[in-house]
Design a protein around this motif. Structure first.
Motif, PDB file in Angstrom:
ATOM      1  N   ASP A   5      63.242 127.528 -15.668  1.00 26.33           N
ATOM      2  CA  ASP A   5      62.950 126.840 -14.417  1.00 26.33           C
ATOM      3  C   ASP A   5      62.412 125.429 -14.611  1.00 26.33           C
ATOM      4  O   ASP A   5      61.987 124.800 -13.656  1.00 26.33           O
ATOM      5  CB  ASP A   5      61.912 127.631 -13.619  1.00 26.33           C
ATOM      6  N   SER A   8      64.073 122.660 -12.325  1.00 28.18           N
ATOM      7  CA  SER A   8      63.759 122.769 -10.907  1.00 28.18           C
ATOM      8  C   SER A   8      62.294 122.459 -10.639  1.00 28.18           C
ATOM      9  O   SER A   8      61.953 121.887  -9.607  1.00 28.18           O
ATOM     10  CB  SER A   8      64.101 124.170 -10.384  1.00 28.18           C
ATOM     11  N   GLU A   9      61.387 122.805 -11.584  1.00 32.13           N
ATOM     12  CA  GLU A   9      59.979 122.477 -11.402  1.00 32.13           C
ATOM     13  C   GLU A   9      59.768 120.969 -11.453  1.00 32.13           C
ATOM     14  O   GLU A   9      58.973 120.409 -10.695  1.00 32.13           O
ATOM     15  CB  GLU A   9      59.140 123.166 -12.479  1.00 32.13           C
ATOM     16  N   SER A  12      60.806 119.618  -8.228  1.00 30.12           N
ATOM     17  CA  SER A  12      59.830 119.955  -7.203  1.00 30.12           C
ATOM     18  C   SER A  12      58.671 118.978  -7.234  1.00 30.12           C
ATOM     19  O   SER A  12      58.175 118.550  -6.196  1.00 30.12           O
ATOM     20  CB  SER A  12      59.317 121.390  -7.404  1.00 30.12           C
ATOM     21  N   VAL A 202      66.735 119.981  -5.436  1.00 31.74           N
ATOM     22  CA  VAL A 202      65.843 121.036  -5.924  1.00 31.74           C
ATOM     23  C   VAL A 202      66.443 122.406  -5.639  1.00 31.74           C
ATOM     24  O   VAL A 202      66.470 123.290  -6.498  1.00 31.74           O
ATOM     25  CB  VAL A 202      64.447 120.907  -5.281  1.00 31.74           C
ATOM     26  N   ALA A 203      66.938 122.573  -4.387  1.00 29.75           N
ATOM     27  CA  ALA A 203      67.516 123.866  -4.022  1.00 29.75           C
ATOM     28  C   ALA A 203      68.753 124.172  -4.866  1.00 29.75           C
ATOM     29  O   ALA A 203      68.950 125.310  -5.319  1.00 29.75           O
ATOM     30  CB  ALA A 203      67.876 123.875  -2.534  1.00 29.75           C
ATOM     31  N   THR A 205      69.444 123.012  -7.869  1.00 24.34           N
ATOM     32  CA  THR A 205      69.042 123.286  -9.246  1.00 24.34           C
ATOM     33  C   THR A 205      68.491 124.695  -9.383  1.00 24.34           C
ATOM     34  O   THR A 205      68.785 125.409 -10.342  1.00 24.34           O
ATOM     35  CB  THR A 205      67.988 122.261  -9.700  1.00 24.34           C
ATOM     36  N   ARG A 206      67.676 125.106  -8.412  1.00 26.41           N
ATOM     37  CA  ARG A 206      67.136 126.463  -8.451  1.00 26.41           C
ATOM     38  C   ARG A 206      68.254 127.498  -8.353  1.00 26.41           C
ATOM     39  O   ARG A 206      68.224 128.523  -9.046  1.00 26.41           O
ATOM     40  CB  ARG A 206      66.127 126.650  -7.318  1.00 26.41           C
ATOM     41  N   GLU A 209      69.980 127.575 -11.696  1.00 30.18           N
ATOM     42  CA  GLU A 209      69.183 128.276 -12.694  1.00 30.18           C
ATOM     43  C   GLU A 209      69.188 129.782 -12.440  1.00 30.18           C
ATOM     44  O   GLU A 209      69.226 130.581 -13.378  1.00 30.18           O
ATOM     45  CB  GLU A 209      67.740 127.745 -12.688  1.00 30.18           C
ATOM     46  N   LEU A 210      69.133 130.166 -11.150  1.00 32.18           N
ATOM     47  CA  LEU A 210      69.174 131.593 -10.832  1.00 32.18           C
ATOM     48  C   LEU A 210      70.501 132.202 -11.264  1.00 32.18           C
ATOM     49  O   LEU A 210      70.543 133.301 -11.838  1.00 32.18           O
ATOM     50  CB  LEU A 210      68.970 131.797  -9.326  1.00 32.18           C
ATOM     51  N   TYR A 213      70.527 132.547 -14.931  1.00 34.18           N
ATOM     52  CA  TYR A 213      69.679 133.673 -15.318  1.00 34.18           C
ATOM     53  C   TYR A 213      70.401 134.996 -15.091  1.00 34.18           C
ATOM     54  O   TYR A 213      70.370 135.899 -15.928  1.00 34.18           O
ATOM     55  CB  TYR A 213      68.381 133.624 -14.517  1.00 34.18           C
TER      56      TYR A 213
END
Length: 396
Positions: A5, A8-9, A12, A202-203, A205-206, A209-210, A213
């Motif tokens: 993460d 994305s952090e 953020s 951000v959304a 990228t998250r 990443e999800l 994962y």
């Protein structure tokens, strides 16, 4: 997921530094600067204006009121970081309207237009420009037009031949209001768009990443589920343990705990399928790969197809209840083909969408490396996954 993460952090944290806030601070700095320039011009001419005014005390009182409100404006803008709030709003507007007739009544006619002794026009221009930064645009421009008309009406009553200057000053008042209103509206809109774009980044990228994962742990979760299930047959456990060890190595590589292993074998279809089928001895596998085993693949294709075949076999183990699983490879010299077919329970493709494994881990991952995949299934008739790719020149 701490390492996963990180991007994305970082975004953020960047998002917390709002572009809208920075734009507002910029406007809040420009406003006091503009007022300071006007205030200096007023004070430089104040002594001269008081000397020629009919009532010097009234002239000084009005000037000092402007100084007090201007100082309040400067302090509050710097403290609050915005021009949208402040106790100076209404007094500023009132003084602009009062100063116009006051200059006409206090000063001799030759000083009413074109001098800084009669600072009302310069002050009115500045007031309407700043008002355009905190009033709604339509209201700000309307106020500028009204104040310009008010100024023109009073200056035309003075005994002066410079009506052109009076008209020019009167038109400048709403003109500045319009320009500032457009500029401020554009800057704030630009800042809002920048903040929205950052939030979207951000959304996205998250979400990426999800998805990464999920791609990483999908097969590992299937293995762990079977290892933790007390009903898993004992003869299946050795293969599961080998697969678990392989997944653990892959996860450590993904998280950066150790360098990726170097595969010294030739990246052929046969080698890929041998690696992909390792640990599935509990399945009724029937490999038929001789016709396409010799085809060499690019390393990224070799890895992606191997992962896809492993995912398909995990799905078969968990869901198919198959009595026969055929893994077939073939080539016509131009394309190669790998087919994984089972005679299990199947599913209705019309009413049951593909799960994450077949849709993303297999379909999307293979399309990303230029490989086609076709999934066909029917209730009671098993499932067939066909993977097709081009034979790279010089690798047949």
């Amino acid at each position: 997921m701490a390492g996963v993460d990180s991007r994305s952090e970082a975004l953020s944290r960047a998002s917390s530094r709002s572009s809208a806030r920075r734009a507002e601070w910029g406007i809040a700095l420009v406003g006091p600067t503009m007022r300071t320039v006007v205030l200096v011009q007023i004070l430089l001419a104040a002594a001269s204006g008081a000397g020629v005014a009919d009532h010097a005390g009234a002239y000084w009182a009005l000037t000092l009121c402007v100084v007090a409100v201007s100082l309040l404006l400067i302090v509050q803008c710097l403290v609050l970081g915005t021009v949208r709030r402040g106790a100076w709003h209404v007094p500023d507007l009132v003084l602009a309207w009062v100063a116009v007739p006051a200059m006409n009544l206090l000063l001799p006619d030759p000083f009413v237009v074109g001098t800084w002794e009669a600072w009302a026009s310069g002050f009115a221009i500045n007031v309407t420009a700043l008002a355009a930064a905190w009033l709604p645009p339509v209201l700000a421009v309307g106020h500028g037009v009204a104040l310009g008309g008010w100024y023109l009406a009073w200056t035309l009553t003075a005994n002066t031949t410079s009506w052109e200057t009076s008209l020019s000053n009167a038109l400048t008042i709403p003109g500045y209001a319009l320009v500032v209103a457009i500029l401020v509206r554009y800057l704030r809109g630009l800042a809002r768009d920048a903040d929205q774009s950052r939030e979207d980044a951000v959304a996205a990228t998250r979400a990426l990443e999800l998805e990464r994962y999920q791609l990483t742990v999908h097969d590992a979760s299937s293995i762990l589920r079977l290892l933790s299930d007390e009903d898993t047959p004992a003869e299946v456990l050795p293969g599961l343990r080998r697969q678990a060890d392989r997944e653990a190595q892959r996860l450590r590589t993904y998280l950066g705990a150790e360098p990726p292993p170097v595969d010294s074998s030739v990246p052929t279809v046969g080698a890929m399928l041998t690696a992909a089928m390792e640990g599935f001895e509990d399945l009724p596998l029937e490999p038929a790969v001789a016709l396409g085993a010799h085809v060499e693949l690019r390393q990224d294709v070799w890895t992606a197809v191997g992962r896809a075949v492993t995912t398909v076999l995990h799905n078969v183990r968990l869901h198919a209840q198959a009595h026969q699983v055929v893994v077939h490879a073939d080539t016509d010299g131009t394309t190669w083909e790998v087919v994984v077919s089972d005679d299990g329970v199947g599913f209705d493709q019309a009413s049951q969408p593909l799960g994450f494994g077949l849709d993303t881990q297999v379909g999307q991952a293979l399309r990303d490396v230029g490989v086609a995949v076709d999934v066909r299934s029917a209730p009671g008739r098993g499932t067939s996954v066909t993977i097709t790719g081009p034979v790279t020149e010089g690798r047949a």
